[in-house]
Enzyme design. Structure first.
Site, PDB file in Angstrom:
ATOM      1  N   ILE A 276     -37.357  31.671   4.028  1.00 12.94           N
ATOM      2  CA  ILE A 276     -37.166  33.218   4.070  1.00 12.94           C
ATOM      3  C   ILE A 276     -36.634  33.717   3.000  1.00 12.94           C
ATOM      4  O   ILE A 276     -35.417  33.188   2.797  1.00 12.94           O
ATOM      5  CB  ILE A 276     -36.791  33.569   5.434  1.00 12.94           C
ATOM      6  N   SER A 277     -37.221  34.815   2.247  1.00 14.67           N
ATOM      7  CA  SER A 277     -36.770  35.529   1.112  1.00 14.67           C
ATOM      8  C   SER A 277     -35.317  36.046   1.223  1.00 14.67           C
ATOM      9  O   SER A 277     -35.118  36.451   2.507  1.00 14.67           O
ATOM     10  CB  SER A 277     -37.742  36.362   0.371  1.00 14.67           C
TER      11      SER A 277
END
Ligand code: SAM
Length: 219
Positions: A65-66
């Site tokens: 997940i960024s």
């Protein structure tokens, strides 16, 4: 499911203030979307307390997940309007799609890893994100049946800019895509007008690789 507790609400406010506003994110729609989406629900229970930190996190299947800031930067770069239809390539945890879904009319998101696709579809339904349409596929060739899109966001690192995706952008449309090597990339913004398209470099970034027919071939 763990409820959206006061503790996480506070961490979210702090994230918006310290990581986004102070670093120049100013689009009010992006700031309010990120103040609202319960990021902790998009990671495993063991990582929830770290989910508002200034970094990416693993989501399984060797994917991530960024970092909150890159989510905000990419979302702001798309200059979104309420009635836009947006394509995201790389659903991952589903967090970026949820942020987009708070801002625009409809989000189309494609994931090539089946377990992530199934997990996010379930989560979107639980969180009542009924304006997110999901697809299990290789997103490097886009979603031609639903095109043209007002904006396209690619959330994995590509070896180059795929013309096939630009063809699925509406005139006046915007696209952001990390382009470079498998280790690091530059975030490229593309504007399309009636004459063609032009690109702008928004700076360095680091994403997992975009794997597929028009991406990296080696898995
Ligand atoms: N947007 C995601 C989020 O909010 O969690 C971050 C995604 S992660 C950095 C990149 C994702 O792109 C991974 O889930 C990966 O499986 C997916 N991906 C890579 N190549 C793809 C392709 N050709 N089509 C669709 N998804 C792809």
């Amino acid at each position: 499911m763990v409820k959206n507790s006061i503790k996480y609400e506070r961490l979210r406010e702090e994230m918006v203030d310290k990581q986004l506003k102070r670093r120049g994110i100013s689009d009010p729609n992006v700031l309010s979307a990120m103040a609202k989406v319960p990021r902790h629900l998009f990671v495993s229970e063991a990582l929830m307390d770290q989910s508002y930190g200034d970094h990416p996190l693993p989501i399984g299947e060797q994917q991530t997940i960024s970092q909150p800031y890159i989510v905000a930067e990419m979302t702001q770069a798309l200059e979104l309007k309420k009635d836009d239809r947006v394509l995201e390539v790389g659903t991952g945890s589903g967090y970026q799609a949820a942020v987009l879904a708070e801002i625009v009319f409809r989000v189309y998101t494609i994931e090539r890893i089946y377990s992530l696709y199934v997990k996010t579809r379930k989560l979107f339904d639980e969180l009542r994100y009924f304006n997110i349409v999901t697809k299990y596929s290789d997103g490097t060739s886009g979603w031609s049946d639903e095109s043209p899109f007002d904006a396209i966001m690619v959330t994995a690192g590509a070896p180059d800019i795929q013309k096939i995706l630009i063809n699925q952008l509406a005139v006046g449309g915007r696209m952001v895509i990390p382009v470079g090597s498998q280790q690091d990339q530059e975030l490229i913004r593309i504007h399309k007008d009636e004459k063609g398209f032009y690109t702008e470099n928004l700076g360095g970034c680091r994403f997992v690789k975009l794997v597929g027919e028009y991406g990296w071939r080696d898995v």
